[in-house]
Design an enzyme around this catalytic site. Structure first.
Site, short mmCIF file in Angstrom:
data_model
loop_
_atom_site.label_atom_id
_atom_site.label_comp_id
_atom_site.label_asym_id
_atom_site.label_seq_id
_atom_site.Cartn_x
_atom_site.Cartn_y
_atom_site.Cartn_z
N ARG A 87 0.53 -1.40 0.10
CA ARG A 87 -0.10 -0.35 0.13
C ARG A 87 0.96 1.57 -0.37
O ARG A 87 1.93 1.52 0.82
CB ARG A 87 -0.69 -0.11 1.42
N ARG A 98 -7.06 -0.64 -3.79
CA ARG A 98 -5.63 -0.95 -2.48
C ARG A 98 -5.45 -2.55 -2.49
O ARG A 98 -5.69 -3.36 -2.46
CB ARG A 98 -5.15 -0.34 -1.10
N ASP A 101 -6.30 -3.25 2.65
CA ASP A 101 -6.61 -1.74 4.06
C ASP A 101 -6.90 -2.59 5.34
O ASP A 101 -7.52 -3.21 5.92
CB ASP A 101 -7.73 -0.94 3.09
N ASP A 103 -7.98 -1.38 9.69
CA ASP A 103 -8.64 0.11 9.55
C ASP A 103 -8.96 -0.12 11.11
O ASP A 103 -10.10 -1.61 11.57
CB ASP A 103 -10.40 0.58 9.00
#
Length: 176
Positions: A87, A98, A101, A103
């Site tokens: 990334r 991407r 990811d 989060d």
């Protein structure tokens, strides 16, 4: 120790690793950051916000951060893992394709609202691709308050496009 829930997704291969393998590599790396790591099954979902891109493979991961690990420490670790798996935030389109990811959805009972970090994640209520897998692993968790809150959010969200592609038991056996 702080209970942590992460949303993990991929919709682009990187260095010969497909989306599923990238998720598995991320899971392994997260094992060095969080203890008692658990993962949901992997779900295929349509992209949100920027729709002209490949579908995502998404999952939820939960575990515990040591008391001396702050949410900002975890964010640094997560960003490092993302970079190690291809990334490059400086070159990507926001909400675009991407390789990985990650989060931070929940970090204990912390509430943070800074430019770089918002906890709980501010868009969790609209993200069935986080809520469905998170509820799967929260079914194994003692934290009934989070489970109930996520279930209420899911009632207000369209989850019809969230399709399981790999059971968590099979995911753990993927060779990396």
């Amino acid at each position: 120790m702080n209970f942590v829930i992460l949303g993990v997704g991929s919709n682009r291969s990187w260095q010969g690793n497909d989306k599923l393998k990238l998720l598995r590599l991320a899971f392994d790396k997260l094992g060095a950051v969080l203890s008692e790591l658990k993962c949901s099954s992997v779900y295929r979902t349509k992209p949100m916000y920027v729709e002209d891109q490949d579908d995502f493979y998404n999952m939820a991961v939960c575990g515990y951060a040591e008391d001396d690990v702050s949410p900002f420490d975890l964010l640094k670790s997560v960003n490092k893992i993302e970079a190690e798996l291809g990334r490059n935030r400086k070159k990507e389109i926001r909400n675009g394709p991407r390789s990985i990811d990650i989060d931070i959805e929940i970090f204990g009972s912390r509430q943070i609202n800074t430019k770089d970090l918002q906890i709980p994640h501010p868009r969790i209520k609209e993200r069935a691709f986080v809520l469905v897998p998170a509820l799967e692993i929260l079914g194994q968790s003692a934290d009934s308050k989070i489970r109930q809150t996520f279930a209420e959010y899911l009632l207000e969200t369209d989850s019809s496009g969230v399709q399981k592609v790999c059971d968590s038991k099979d995911f753990i056996n993927i060779e990396v």
